[in-house]
Design an enzyme around this catalytic site. Sequence first.
Site, PDB file in Angstrom:
ATOM      1  N   GLY A  23       0.775  -1.242   0.000  1.00  0.00           N
ATOM      2  CA  GLY A  23       0.000   0.000   0.000  1.00  0.00           C
ATOM      3  C   GLY A  23       0.803   1.286   0.000  1.00  0.00           C
ATOM      4  O   GLY A  23       0.273   2.342   0.361  1.00  0.00           O
ATOM      5  N   LEU A 104      -9.917  -6.639 -13.391  1.00  0.00           N
ATOM      6  CA  LEU A 104     -11.318  -6.218 -13.297  1.00  0.00           C
ATOM      7  C   LEU A 104     -12.051  -6.647 -14.565  1.00  0.00           C
ATOM      8  O   LEU A 104     -11.483  -6.641 -15.661  1.00  0.00           O
ATOM      9  CB  LEU A 104     -11.385  -4.708 -13.099  1.00  0.00           C
ATOM     10  CG  LEU A 104     -10.795  -4.239 -11.758  1.00  0.00           C
ATOM     11  CD1 LEU A 104     -10.616  -2.717 -11.746  1.00  0.00           C
ATOM     12  CD2 LEU A 104     -11.653  -4.679 -10.582  1.00  0.00           C
ATOM     13  N   HIS A 120       1.892   0.958 -12.998  1.00  0.00           N
ATOM     14  CA  HIS A 120       2.632  -0.245 -13.380  1.00  0.00           C
ATOM     15  C   HIS A 120       4.132   0.085 -13.366  1.00  0.00           C
ATOM     16  O   HIS A 120       4.539   1.128 -13.878  1.00  0.00           O
ATOM     17  CB  HIS A 120       2.195  -0.683 -14.781  1.00  0.00           C
ATOM     18  CG  HIS A 120       2.842  -1.957 -15.203  1.00  0.00           C
ATOM     19  ND1 HIS A 120       2.415  -3.193 -14.751  1.00  0.00           N
ATOM     20  CD2 HIS A 120       3.909  -2.193 -16.003  1.00  0.00           C
ATOM     21  CE1 HIS A 120       3.196  -4.124 -15.262  1.00  0.00           C
ATOM     22  NE2 HIS A 120       4.106  -3.553 -16.023  1.00  0.00           N
TER      23      HIS A 120
HETATM   24  C1  GRF Z   1       3.939  -1.202  -7.328  1.00  0.00           C
HETATM   25  O1  GRF Z   1       5.218  -1.495  -7.833  1.00  0.00           O
HETATM   26  C2  GRF Z   1       2.964  -0.988  -8.443  1.00  0.00           C
HETATM   27  O2  GRF Z   1       3.527  -0.363  -9.566  1.00  0.00           O
HETATM   28  C3  GRF Z   1       2.557  -2.403  -8.781  1.00  0.00           C
HETATM   29  O3  GRF Z   1       2.478  -3.049  -7.549  1.00  0.00           O
HETATM   30  C4  GRF Z   1       3.339  -2.406  -6.615  1.00  0.00           C
HETATM   31  C5  GRF Z   1       2.490  -1.997  -5.447  1.00  0.00           C
HETATM   32  O4  GRF Z   1       3.254  -1.431  -4.415  1.00  0.00           O
HETATM   33  N1  GRF Z   1       1.331  -2.417  -9.533  1.00  0.00           N
HETATM   34  P1  GRF Z   1       2.529  -0.728  -3.189  1.00  0.00           P
HETATM   35  O5  GRF Z   1       1.542  -1.756  -2.623  1.00  0.00           O
HETATM   36  O6  GRF Z   1       1.819   0.478  -3.702  1.00  0.00           O
HETATM   37  O7  GRF Z   1       3.609  -0.402  -2.221  1.00  0.00           O
END
Ligand code: GRF
Length: 214
Positions: A23, A104, A120
């Site tokens: 998170g 989704l 991403h």
């Molecule tokens: C991040 O690297 C995001 O780009 C990917 O999952 C990871 C989530 O990290 N989709 P966090 O839970 O926000 O720390």
Amino acid sequence: MTLSLEHQQRHTQRIAVLISGRGSNMMALADAVQSGAIPNAIVRVCISDRADAVGLAGAAERGIEAVAFERRGQTRAEHETEIVRTLKEHKIDLICLAGFMRLLSPNFIALYRNRVLNIHPSLLPAFPGLHAQRQALTHGVRWTGCTVHFVDETLDGGPIIEQRIVPVLDDDTEETLSARILTEEHRAYTDAVACVVRGDYEIMGRRVVKKSPA
Ligand code: GRF
């Protein structure tokens, strides 16, 4: 659901952040709203598909309602119905996926067309899917980064709002590269959400054209 610029300007945008784990992007967005870096917005709810997601505590600490809906024996449609009910209860305008590990359905995407964002950890369209940082290392690229995009029916394929680049160093491991990208993710997501909340962009085909570039 598309909102007019006039509507967006007079209405505080109500954001839901969907997570599955740590998170850190959710917390970066919540803190950016709190500091005024994302004006005219409020993070109303953090939804996780895992009850053990570490990020739920971070949301609760920030006074954000934090709820978990585990899928368990449910179909995808049943699970999404629970999520949508919560989004509607909170009158959510904008949904930010932040490490949410579920795809989704087209129904969900249609319900919130151009109102769902994702982050991403690569420069899309390179390295979609899982383990984007590992894919970048394996491929041997010298530069990678992160992308914030609108979510459509394709995997990591919707119109791109924001990208940031980082170098890949010779001695990088997946961990060091991921950490370097993550720092940029928090900035990119903040800028992208601020842009969408301001509403001063247009989606033209695949392109998101900003009317007042930051
Ligand atoms: C991040 O690297 C995001 O780009 C990917 O999952 C990871 C989530 O990290 N989709 P966090 O839970 O926000 O720390």
